[in-house]
Motif scaffolding. Structure first.
Motif, PDB file in Angstrom:
ATOM      1  N   MET A  17      -5.336  14.059  -3.982  1.00 35.25           N
ATOM      2  CA  MET A  17      -4.524  14.531  -2.868  1.00 35.25           C
ATOM      3  C   MET A  17      -4.729  13.671  -1.624  1.00 35.25           C
ATOM      4  SD  MET A  17      -2.260  16.816  -2.127  1.00 35.25           S
ATOM      5  CE  MET A  17      -2.479  18.093  -3.371  1.00 35.25           C
ATOM      6  N   LYS A  18      -5.981  13.288  -1.360  1.00 34.15           N
ATOM      7  CA  LYS A  18      -6.265  12.429  -0.205  1.00 34.15           C
ATOM      8  C   LYS A  18      -5.576  11.074  -0.368  1.00 34.15           C
ATOM      9  CE  LYS A  18     -10.721  14.486   1.039  1.00 34.15           C
ATOM     10  NZ  LYS A  18     -12.184  14.241   1.157  1.00 34.15           N
ATOM     11  N   ARG A  19      -5.618  10.556  -1.590  1.00 35.42           N
ATOM     12  CA  ARG A  19      -4.966   9.275  -1.844  1.00 35.42           C
ATOM     13  C   ARG A  19      -3.453   9.386  -1.634  1.00 35.42           C
ATOM     14  NH1 ARG A  19      -6.069   6.682  -7.558  1.00 35.42           N
ATOM     15  NH2 ARG A  19      -7.744   8.191  -7.264  1.00 35.42           N
ATOM     16  N   LEU A  20      -2.878  10.520  -2.058  1.00 32.68           N
ATOM     17  CA  LEU A  20      -1.447  10.748  -1.878  1.00 32.68           C
ATOM     18  C   LEU A  20      -1.085  10.784  -0.391  1.00 32.68           C
ATOM     19  CD1 LEU A  20       1.394  11.580  -2.904  1.00 32.68           C
ATOM     20  CD2 LEU A  20       0.583  13.937  -2.879  1.00 32.68           C
ATOM     21  N   ILE A  21      -1.875  11.516   0.398  1.00 28.92           N
ATOM     22  CA  ILE A  21      -1.600  11.626   1.836  1.00 28.92           C
ATOM     23  C   ILE A  21      -1.715  10.256   2.503  1.00 28.92           C
ATOM     24  CG2 ILE A  21      -2.338  12.671   3.987  1.00 28.92           C
ATOM     25  CD1 ILE A  21      -1.634  14.974   2.391  1.00 28.92           C
ATOM     26  N   ALA A  22      -2.763   9.504   2.128  1.00 31.52           N
ATOM     27  CA  ALA A  22      -2.955   8.175   2.731  1.00 31.52           C
ATOM     28  C   ALA A  22      -1.789   7.250   2.381  1.00 31.52           C
ATOM     29  CB  ALA A  22      -4.275   7.576   2.250  1.00 31.52           C
ATOM     30  N   TYR A  23      -1.331   7.326   1.136  1.00 30.99           N
ATOM     31  CA  TYR A  23      -0.205   6.495   0.715  1.00 30.99           C
ATOM     32  C   TYR A  23       1.054   6.852   1.498  1.00 30.99           C
ATOM     33  CZ  TYR A  23       3.645   4.837  -2.190  1.00 30.99           C
ATOM     34  OH  TYR A  23       4.805   4.258  -2.630  1.00 30.99           O
ATOM     35  N   ARG A  24       1.295   8.146   1.687  1.00 32.16           N
ATOM     36  CA  ARG A  24       2.497   8.576   2.407  1.00 32.16           C
ATOM     37  C   ARG A  24       2.416   8.185   3.891  1.00 32.16           C
ATOM     38  NH1 ARG A  24       6.283   8.823  -1.287  1.00 32.16           N
ATOM     39  NH2 ARG A  24       5.878  10.373  -2.912  1.00 32.16           N
ATOM     40  N   LEU A  25       1.233   8.216   4.478  1.00 30.87           N
ATOM     41  CA  LEU A  25       1.090   7.784   5.870  1.00 30.87           C
ATOM     42  C   LEU A  25       1.408   6.299   6.002  1.00 30.87           C
ATOM     43  CD1 LEU A  25      -2.121   9.698   7.028  1.00 30.87           C
ATOM     44  CD2 LEU A  25       0.228  10.059   7.823  1.00 30.87           C
ATOM     45  N   LEU A  26       0.909   5.505   5.052  1.00 24.27           N
ATOM     46  CA  LEU A  26       1.223   4.080   5.060  1.00 24.27           C
ATOM     47  C   LEU A  26       2.718   3.858   4.877  1.00 24.27           C
ATOM     48  CD1 LEU A  26       0.180   1.160   5.104  1.00 24.27           C
ATOM     49  CD2 LEU A  26      -0.136   1.311   2.626  1.00 24.27           C
ATOM     50  N   GLN A  27       3.315   4.640   4.005  1.00 16.85           N
ATOM     51  CA  GLN A  27       4.756   4.536   3.787  1.00 16.85           C
ATOM     52  C   GLN A  27       5.530   4.897   5.056  1.00 16.85           C
ATOM     53  OE1 GLN A  27       6.484   7.340   0.970  1.00 16.85           O
ATOM     54  NE2 GLN A  27       7.859   5.769   0.181  1.00 16.85           N
ATOM     55  N   ALA A  28       5.056   5.915   5.793  1.00 15.58           N
ATOM     56  CA  ALA A  28       5.722   6.309   7.032  1.00 15.58           C
ATOM     57  C   ALA A  28       5.671   5.181   8.064  1.00 15.58           C
ATOM     58  CB  ALA A  28       5.068   7.575   7.590  1.00 15.58           C
ATOM     59  N   LEU A  29       4.540   4.488   8.160  1.00 15.74           N
ATOM     60  CA  LEU A  29       4.428   3.366   9.093  1.00 15.74           C
ATOM     61  C   LEU A  29       5.395   2.243   8.719  1.00 15.74           C
ATOM     62  CD1 LEU A  29       0.549   3.193   9.546  1.00 15.74           C
ATOM     63  CD2 LEU A  29       2.233   4.055  11.177  1.00 15.74           C
ATOM     64  N   LEU A  30       5.475   1.959   7.419  1.00 16.75           N
ATOM     65  CA  LEU A  30       6.385   0.910   6.955  1.00 16.75           C
ATOM     66  C   LEU A  30       7.835   1.297   7.212  1.00 16.75           C
ATOM     67  CD1 LEU A  30       6.665  -1.794   5.497  1.00 16.75           C
ATOM     68  CD2 LEU A  30       6.718  -0.547   3.327  1.00 16.75           C
ATOM     69  N   VAL A  31       8.170   2.561   6.964  1.00 17.95           N
ATOM     70  CA  VAL A  31       9.531   3.040   7.209  1.00 17.95           C
ATOM     71  C   VAL A  31       9.879   2.907   8.687  1.00 17.95           C
ATOM     72  CG1 VAL A  31      10.939   5.146   7.321  1.00 17.95           C
ATOM     73  CG2 VAL A  31       9.715   4.589   5.229  1.00 17.95           C
ATOM     74  N   ALA A  32       8.932   3.271   9.570  1.00 19.07           N
ATOM     75  CA  ALA A  32       9.186   3.182  11.007  1.00 19.07           C
ATOM     76  C   ALA A  32       9.494   1.747  11.424  1.00 19.07           C
ATOM     77  CB  ALA A  32       7.976   3.711  11.781  1.00 19.07           C
ATOM     78  N   PHE A  33       8.729   0.793  10.898  1.00 14.97           N
ATOM     79  CA  PHE A  33       8.946  -0.604  11.279  1.00 14.97           C
ATOM     80  C   PHE A  33      10.269  -1.129  10.735  1.00 14.97           C
ATOM     81  CE2 PHE A  33       8.623  -5.155  10.370  1.00 14.97           C
ATOM     82  CZ  PHE A  33       8.332  -5.641  11.636  1.00 14.97           C
ATOM     83  N   VAL A  34      10.535  -0.901   9.442  1.00 14.35           N
ATOM     84  CA  VAL A  34      11.736  -1.443   8.805  1.00 14.35           C
ATOM     85  C   VAL A  34      12.996  -0.806   9.384  1.00 14.35           C
ATOM     86  CG1 VAL A  34      12.993  -1.642   6.629  1.00 14.35           C
ATOM     87  CG2 VAL A  34      10.537  -2.076   6.689  1.00 14.35           C
TER      88      VAL A  34
END
Length: 310
Positions: A1-18
């Motif tokens: 679950m922690k890995r999932l949350i960390a992955y989604r946070l990274l994805q959110a940062l990438l989405v914000a930039f792109v």
């Protein structure tokens, strides 16, 4: 679950930039004078003069290099500051919070309607594959997915507003205003979810554990509730999450068609007015909603999937 949350946070940062980069570039590449368009959004096209456009250009610093403006937006975003609307002067954050509330009410109504229509019909068809209900559901889903959403909305307006006079064609504020736009969104989503539920039901009913439940002498209803429903729900829930893409895609068209004051309607007006901070903020919220929903779907599947529970 922690890995999932960390992955989604990274994805959110990438989405914000792109999303921020693409919306900035696309708005800047649109034809026409940016200052003139913003001035038109402020004062109206009939009142715009070259002097007014030049005053807007000087006020907003539109002659600055694009890369400087973009990285300034990124720096402000890190500080959770989406800036001000170039047209109204309102805080983008406040405008989006207001518009997002209208969109979420419409989206939740559409989602509830689609869940009430699509999966039950799909399960019913899957329990009797090849039957009359199965063929009717297939034909209905093909037709609804083939017709564009604006056409479905226009047909509903003609029938229920123009011909019958039962429902308002546009506007907001009353419960009756929700029905036609929500139904327009829900019909397309129900067409998809019914096919997913149908295929999942057929697959589950042909499994060995489901057939074993029947050989034990359990009633058909108990076999379905104990061995079928939970397994069917996993692909259906996953696909409902994917349908959010369809919902966000459609909400821009539907809100514009029905004059619904949501985030999709605001995005269209912001694009016409070349309101770059509003366009970036709106697209960013839509992109982050995908990330949040995908995270919720992943968590819910972990709870529903009997294999994970075991």
């Amino acid at each position: 679950m922690k890995r999932l949350i960390a992955y989604r946070l990274l994805q959110a940062l990438l989405v914000a930039f792109v999303v921020g980069l693409l919306t900035f570039l696309m708005v800047r590449m649109l034809p026409g004078d940016l200052a003139y368009r913003i001035a038109a959004g402020r004062y109206g096209y009939d009142m715009v003069t070259a002097a007014a456009a030049e005053a807007v250009r000087q006020e907003l610093g539109l002659d600055r290099a694009g890369i400087i403006v973009f990285f300034q937006w990124l720096w402000n975003l890190i500080r959770l500051d989406l800036g001000y609307s170039l047209v109204s002067g309102e805080l983008v954050r406040d405008a989006l919070l207001h518009e997002l509330g209208h969109t979420l009410r419409l989206a939740c109504t559409a989602l509830v309607l689609s869940i009430a229509m699509g999966p039950p019909l799909g399960i019913w068809a899957g329990l009797r594959p090849g039957g009359l209900v199965d063929r009717l559901v297939l034909a209905g889903s093909v037709v609804l997915r083939s017709v564009p959403q604006f056409a479905i909305g226009a047909i509903l307006i003609v029938i229920f507003s123009v011909k019958l006079g039962w429902l308002p064609a546009a506007g907001h504020g009353r419960l009756a205003h929700h029905i036609l736009p929500a139904l327009t969104l829900a019909l397309g989503m129900a067409a998809l979810s019914s096919r997913v539920a149908r295929d999942a039901t057929v697959k589950v009913c042909n499994t060995e554990y489901y057939q074993f439940g029947r050989t034990k002498g359990l009633p058909e209803t108990k076999v379905f509730l104990r061995h079928g429903l939970r397994n069917i729900s996993v692909p259906v829930v996953t696909y409902l999450g994917m349908q959010f893409v369809y919902l966000i895609e459609g909400v821009v068209v539907v809100e514009t068609l029905f004059a619904w004051p949501g985030i999709g309607h605001a995005l269209v007006h912001a694009i016409f007015g070349r309101d770059v901070p509003m366009v970036q903020g709106t697209a960013l919220v839509m992109g982050l909603m995908f990330v949040v929903l995908n995270t919720l779907v992943d968590v819910l599947n972990r709870v529903l999937d009997p294999r994970r529970a075991a």
